[in-house]
Design a protein around this motif. Sequence first.
Motif, mmCIF file in Angstrom:
data_model
loop_
_atom_site.group_PDB
_atom_site.id
_atom_site.type_symbol
_atom_site.label_atom_id
_atom_site.label_comp_id
_atom_site.label_asym_id
_atom_site.label_seq_id
_atom_site.Cartn_x
_atom_site.Cartn_y
_atom_site.Cartn_z
ATOM 1 N N THR A 27 0.854 -1.184 0.000
ATOM 2 C CA THR A 27 0.000 0.000 0.000
ATOM 3 C C THR A 27 0.889 1.233 0.000
ATOM 4 O OG1 THR A 27 -1.832 -1.038 1.187
ATOM 5 C CG2 THR A 27 -1.680 1.346 1.305
ATOM 6 N N LEU A 28 0.703 2.109 -0.985
ATOM 7 C CA LEU A 28 1.449 3.362 -1.056
ATOM 8 C C LEU A 28 0.458 4.485 -1.306
ATOM 9 C CD1 LEU A 28 4.106 4.925 -1.086
ATOM 10 C CD2 LEU A 28 4.260 4.479 -3.535
ATOM 11 N N ASN A 29 0.341 5.400 -0.336
ATOM 12 C CA ASN A 29 -0.611 6.498 -0.415
ATOM 13 C C ASN A 29 0.133 7.814 -0.276
ATOM 14 O OD1 ASN A 29 -2.714 8.341 -0.112
ATOM 15 N ND2 ASN A 29 -4.001 6.878 0.975
ATOM 16 N N LEU A 30 0.213 8.559 -1.369
ATOM 17 C CA LEU A 30 0.882 9.868 -1.387
ATOM 18 C C LEU A 30 -0.095 10.961 -1.795
ATOM 19 C CD1 LEU A 30 4.199 8.747 -3.125
ATOM 20 C CD2 LEU A 30 3.893 9.321 -0.722
ATOM 21 N N HIS A 31 -1.355 10.706 -1.578
ATOM 22 C CA HIS A 31 -2.440 11.614 -1.944
ATOM 23 C C HIS A 31 -2.241 12.999 -1.328
ATOM 24 C CE1 HIS A 31 -6.759 12.428 -2.837
ATOM 25 N NE2 HIS A 31 -6.705 13.145 -1.721
ATOM 26 N N ASN A 32 -2.517 14.043 -2.132
ATOM 27 C CA ASN A 32 -2.569 15.416 -1.636
ATOM 28 C C ASN A 32 -1.242 15.875 -1.044
ATOM 29 O OD1 ASN A 32 -3.499 17.914 -0.954
ATOM 30 N ND2 ASN A 32 -5.226 17.203 0.270
ATOM 31 N N ASN A 33 -0.206 15.883 -1.893
ATOM 32 C CA ASN A 33 1.077 16.472 -1.540
ATOM 33 C C ASN A 33 1.471 17.455 -2.635
ATOM 34 O OD1 ASN A 33 2.501 15.355 1.009
ATOM 35 N ND2 ASN A 33 1.569 13.524 0.107
ATOM 36 N N ARG A 34 2.752 17.713 -2.784
ATOM 37 C CA ARG A 34 3.239 18.646 -3.806
ATOM 38 C C ARG A 34 4.207 17.942 -4.747
ATOM 39 N NH1 ARG A 34 4.485 23.756 0.311
ATOM 40 N NH2 ARG A 34 2.296 24.158 0.868
ATOM 41 N N LEU A 35 3.927 16.696 -5.029
ATOM 42 C CA LEU A 35 4.813 15.896 -5.868
ATOM 43 C C LEU A 35 4.635 16.270 -7.325
ATOM 44 C CD1 LEU A 35 4.183 12.482 -4.106
ATOM 45 C CD2 LEU A 35 6.008 14.115 -3.673
ATOM 46 N N THR A 36 5.750 16.273 -8.061
ATOM 47 C CA THR A 36 5.716 16.679 -9.457
ATOM 48 C C THR A 36 6.578 15.740 -10.287
ATOM 49 O OG1 THR A 36 6.014 18.568 -10.943
ATOM 50 C CG2 THR A 36 7.676 18.253 -9.213
ATOM 51 N N GLY A 37 6.661 16.011 -11.590
ATOM 52 C CA GLY A 37 7.420 15.145 -12.494
ATOM 53 C C GLY A 37 6.558 14.025 -13.031
ATOM 54 N N GLU A 38 7.173 13.131 -13.804
ATOM 55 C CA GLU A 38 6.459 11.962 -14.302
ATOM 56 C C GLU A 38 6.305 10.944 -13.174
ATOM 57 O OE1 GLU A 38 8.535 10.590 -17.751
ATOM 58 O OE2 GLU A 38 7.677 12.151 -19.028
ATOM 59 N N LEU A 39 5.359 10.042 -13.349
ATOM 60 C CA LEU A 39 5.170 9.011 -12.328
ATOM 61 C C LEU A 39 6.471 8.232 -12.158
ATOM 62 C CD1 LEU A 39 1.608 7.650 -13.180
ATOM 63 C CD2 LEU A 39 2.253 9.335 -11.477
ATOM 64 N N VAL B 65 -2.613 -1.295 -3.318
ATOM 65 C CA VAL B 65 -3.258 0.015 -3.291
ATOM 66 C C VAL B 65 -2.217 1.066 -3.629
ATOM 67 C CG1 VAL B 65 -4.460 1.720 -1.876
ATOM 68 C CG2 VAL B 65 -4.944 -0.719 -1.553
ATOM 69 N N LEU B 66 -2.497 1.873 -4.672
ATOM 70 C CA LEU B 66 -1.612 2.962 -5.072
ATOM 71 C C LEU B 66 -2.451 4.217 -5.260
ATOM 72 C CD1 LEU B 66 1.137 4.073 -5.979
ATOM 73 C CD2 LEU B 66 0.635 3.243 -8.285
ATOM 74 N N ASP B 67 -2.217 5.214 -4.418
ATOM 75 C CA ASP B 67 -2.960 6.469 -4.472
ATOM 76 C C ASP B 67 -1.971 7.619 -4.605
ATOM 77 O OD1 ASP B 67 -4.613 8.635 -4.275
ATOM 78 O OD2 ASP B 67 -5.556 8.044 -2.397
ATOM 79 N N LEU B 68 -1.915 8.195 -5.804
ATOM 80 C CA LEU B 68 -1.037 9.335 -6.086
ATOM 81 C C LEU B 68 -1.853 10.571 -6.441
ATOM 82 C CD1 LEU B 68 1.638 7.497 -8.299
ATOM 83 C CD2 LEU B 68 1.680 7.889 -5.835
ATOM 84 N N GLY B 69 -3.118 10.573 -6.055
ATOM 85 C CA GLY B 69 -4.015 11.653 -6.420
ATOM 86 C C GLY B 69 -3.668 12.984 -5.768
ATOM 87 N N LYS B 70 -4.170 14.076 -6.383
ATOM 88 C CA LYS B 70 -4.009 15.445 -5.884
ATOM 89 C C LYS B 70 -2.536 15.819 -5.694
ATOM 90 C CE LYS B 70 -8.454 16.591 -3.906
ATOM 91 N NZ LYS B 70 -9.182 17.207 -2.779
ATOM 92 N N ASN B 71 -1.767 15.639 -6.772
ATOM 93 C CA ASN B 71 -0.392 16.106 -6.822
ATOM 94 C C ASN B 71 -0.222 16.876 -8.123
ATOM 95 O OD1 ASN B 71 1.379 15.082 -4.461
ATOM 96 N ND2 ASN B 71 0.144 13.283 -4.979
ATOM 97 N N ALA B 72 0.998 16.984 -8.616
ATOM 98 C CA ALA B 72 1.236 17.719 -9.866
ATOM 99 C C ALA B 72 2.022 16.856 -10.844
ATOM 100 C CB ALA B 72 1.974 19.029 -9.569
ATOM 101 N N LEU C 180 -5.151 8.079 -9.633
ATOM 102 C CA LEU C 180 -4.243 9.088 -10.189
ATOM 103 C C LEU C 180 -4.988 10.405 -10.383
ATOM 104 C CD1 LEU C 180 -2.511 6.856 -12.923
ATOM 105 C CD2 LEU C 180 -1.700 7.330 -10.606
ATOM 106 N N LYS C 181 -6.064 10.607 -9.677
ATOM 107 C CA LYS C 181 -6.944 11.750 -9.866
ATOM 108 C C LYS C 181 -6.224 13.063 -9.566
ATOM 109 C CE LYS C 181 -10.043 12.811 -6.855
ATOM 110 N NZ LYS C 181 -11.233 12.781 -5.966
ATOM 111 N N SER C 182 -6.720 14.135 -10.197
ATOM 112 C CA SER C 182 -6.274 15.506 -9.905
ATOM 113 C C SER C 182 -4.776 15.669 -10.047
ATOM 114 C CB SER C 182 -6.720 15.918 -8.498
ATOM 115 O OG SER C 182 -8.117 15.856 -8.365
ATOM 116 N N ASN C 183 -4.270 15.259 -11.224
ATOM 117 C CA ASN C 183 -2.891 15.539 -11.606
ATOM 118 C C ASN C 183 -2.915 16.251 -12.958
ATOM 119 O OD1 ASN C 183 -0.720 14.364 -9.677
ATOM 120 N ND2 ASN C 183 -2.286 12.755 -9.741
ATOM 121 N N LYS C 184 -1.833 16.168 -13.720
ATOM 122 C CA LYS C 184 -1.759 16.813 -15.025
ATOM 123 C C LYS C 184 -1.367 15.799 -16.090
ATOM 124 C CE LYS C 184 -0.409 21.209 -12.890
ATOM 125 N NZ LYS C 184 0.632 22.277 -12.807
ATOM 126 N N LEU C 185 -1.889 14.577 -15.945
ATOM 127 C CA LEU C 185 -1.580 13.507 -16.882
ATOM 128 C C LEU C 185 -2.333 13.727 -18.182
ATOM 129 C CD1 LEU C 185 -1.836 10.570 -14.335
ATOM 130 C CD2 LEU C 185 0.244 11.672 -15.158
#
Length: 846
Positions: free
Chosen positions: A563-575, A587-594, A615-620
């Motif tokens: 399980t890796l949850n990084l939801h709602n941070n300031r992460l950027t770049g490609e996945l 479980v992989l949640d990378l939502g609400k980043n950049a 992967l919601k709320s990113n710029k993919l």
Amino acid sequence: MLSKLFLLFENIALFSVIFLQLKPTIADSNNIIIRCIDEEREALLTFKQSLVDEHGVLSSWGREDDKRDCCKWRGVHCSNTTGHVKVLNLRTSDYDFARRKFLKGTISPALLKLYDLRHLDLSNNDFGGSPVPEFIGSLSKLRYLSLSCGGPLELPRKFRNHSRLEYLNLENSCLFSVGSLEWLSRLSSLRHLDPSYINLAKSSDWFQVVAKLHSLKSLVLCSCALPPVNPSFIWHFNLSTSIETLDLSDNNLPSSSVYPWLFNLSRNILYLNLGSNSLRGSIPEAFQHMVSLKSLHLCDSELEGGIPKFFGNMCSLQKLGLSQNKLSGQFSQIIQNLSCGCVVNSLEGLYLGWNNFTGPIPHLGGFSSLEALSLEVNRLNGTIGTSLSQLSKLEFLSLDGNSFTGVISETFFSNMSNLQMLFLADNSLALKLSHNWVPLFQLKWLSLASCKMGPHFPKWLQTQNQLVHLDISNVGITDIIPDWFWDLSSKLSYLNLSNNHIKGRLPDLSLRFDGTRIGGTSIDINSNHFEGSIPPLPSNSPFLNLSKNKFSGSMGFLNNIRTLNLHNNRLTGELPSSLRNCSQLRVLDLGKNAFFGEIPTWIGESLQNLIVLSLKSNKLHANIPYQLCHLGLIQVLDLSFNIISGKIPKCFNNFSAMTYERCSNPTIGFGKCIFVSPGTVYYYKYLNNLLLTWKGSENEYKSTLGLVRCLDLSSNKLDGAIPEEIMDLVGLIALNLSRNNLTGPITPKIGELTSLDFLDLSRNLFSGSIPSSLSQLSGLGVLDLSYNNLSGKIPLGTQLQSFNASVYAGNLELCGLPLANKCPNEESTPSPGTDDYSDALEDEDD
């Protein structure tokens, strides 16, 4: 006479732990050292050659001069008088087995030359799934055989006539072709039998066979899928009254298959475990006749009513396990009933969690022997200070999930120097402990979630250097983490600091936690104010939740992560491409980043165990890669609020987990067993959580996440028609395709999604009529078809007319209820509930 004493000593020692510690050689009366026999030493070396010993388990075995005496080799014990090998014990410890440090290979027939072998233990090794060799049955003097956890096994035919065997342990050995157990009845000397975790569903004669083993003292049939016993023929068998230990747990047996024959064995039973069966009704009075009983476990069944008074008179009872039932009553009355008898002096463990007991905890000072008290998840209330503070032997205390109130000071713990496990989470308690308090105890497990203990970081934790599990989430800490705290972390297997207001940066966590710990370290620090780059993380962590912080940067390699949850941070770049090696991710949640760039194809190629992907709320951007269709276990896929374009892949019907209409497990998580004492296990489960936009608002799903089947592709730039293949996902609970550029008609097959509770197709370019099949979705709670190009009459049916008119707004050519505009050739628009409206429904059905 002397030879008889020697024989008596050997027989006793053979079945004791002490025997395994005996020195292998001694001097005889002429001071001649008895060494092992050459032929048997060569046999052992041949046996070693058939094994793969990657970790040097048998490094002491050799031909060199200083290693010639095989009686000194690891796991080998010889007769003190003859030098013959009598014991071969190559059992791998549970600790090493978990680390995969065990022997592999095959079992060589060279062991046949160990003519006087009495004790053979090859447990927790891996012999490649091969059957137990036939020659095992020819070891005629064998008394003790343990092959537990050895992988798939098949017993040889000759072994089935081995009447001298007294101890047989096959636990966890997945036997092939297990049918009739009649062969067991010929092992007339058996005193201990344990085939636990072997599927005996086809062994309808198991009870008859057990009834013939009159020497049995210990019978363990845990998790064997035992067939029920027909009560009508139980009385035709003379059962052994010598049984002292009986474990029938986790077999789903009904009361009628257990109680009738069990109570014939009552007077000699010492240890009885009937947990995880289908026992119903009240606790039978017949248990009171088990006058020798020391341990009784009836957990995880359907028992109702109160706790009978007779337990108070069971003078030998040390452990009483009744958790996870439907028991009820005032807890003070239960304690009063128990206090009136002799059990108050003997009781060491009282496990009553997950029931319906009510009221406050009365004074328990009379239970002077109590070491474990488990009352979690009941309906208890009141304060807990004076009622428990005199339990000086207490090691384990669990009060989680009740309605306790008040303040706990250091006085409460003044007599609890033995306390090792403390669970007070999810109550309305406040801990007021002085700044310089030094507890008398050393805790291993501590859970104080949702207690009040901020704003400063609790300094007294600095004294607790044995902690394995620490949960101080949602306790009101607004401090930074002091440096000394990270000195405690090397032993932690679980750390939860979530839902506080902790500030600052994290150190290099890969250096702070033990990277060789079995199972790794699970870390949850979500919903705080940590900032800066994500530090190097423990590579063996199975669970990491760093969501809702202010982290930037990327991360290292996490090969064991589930399980890796990084939801709602300031992460950027490609996945991060390092994630492609995390093949165990669930479980992989990378939502609400950049994050930007394309959705990488390796997600579908390498992460095929994913259950949740957000992967919601990113710029993919760009298309959805068809490789995502390899995620056959996916239950939640959320790609919303990105810039994804192109068509929805037709292969989404490969999401086979979304094709199941029902799910038996409401949670997604992992558990750990806490071994409180021998024979007593406390199970603790960590649940995954996920933020989902549902019915217009974002909510956290935790205890019901496993029930959710959700596909959310909303707020992107997708075009084309909805693939009809999506209609194969009949288990979908929520489908959100809103705010895209999707075109074409809404397929009539949408009526096949019978599990839908939420459907949002709004703000697209759909045209044509609303299919009448949509009115058949009786469970639909949320619907939005607004702002499309739909036309024609809204199909009549109580479901579609029950929604507000806003559901259909922005479709200028739609007509009919609940809209105000009438359809052509309609003289009037009847209101819901009138006779005309009912007639209209009947006409529509016709």
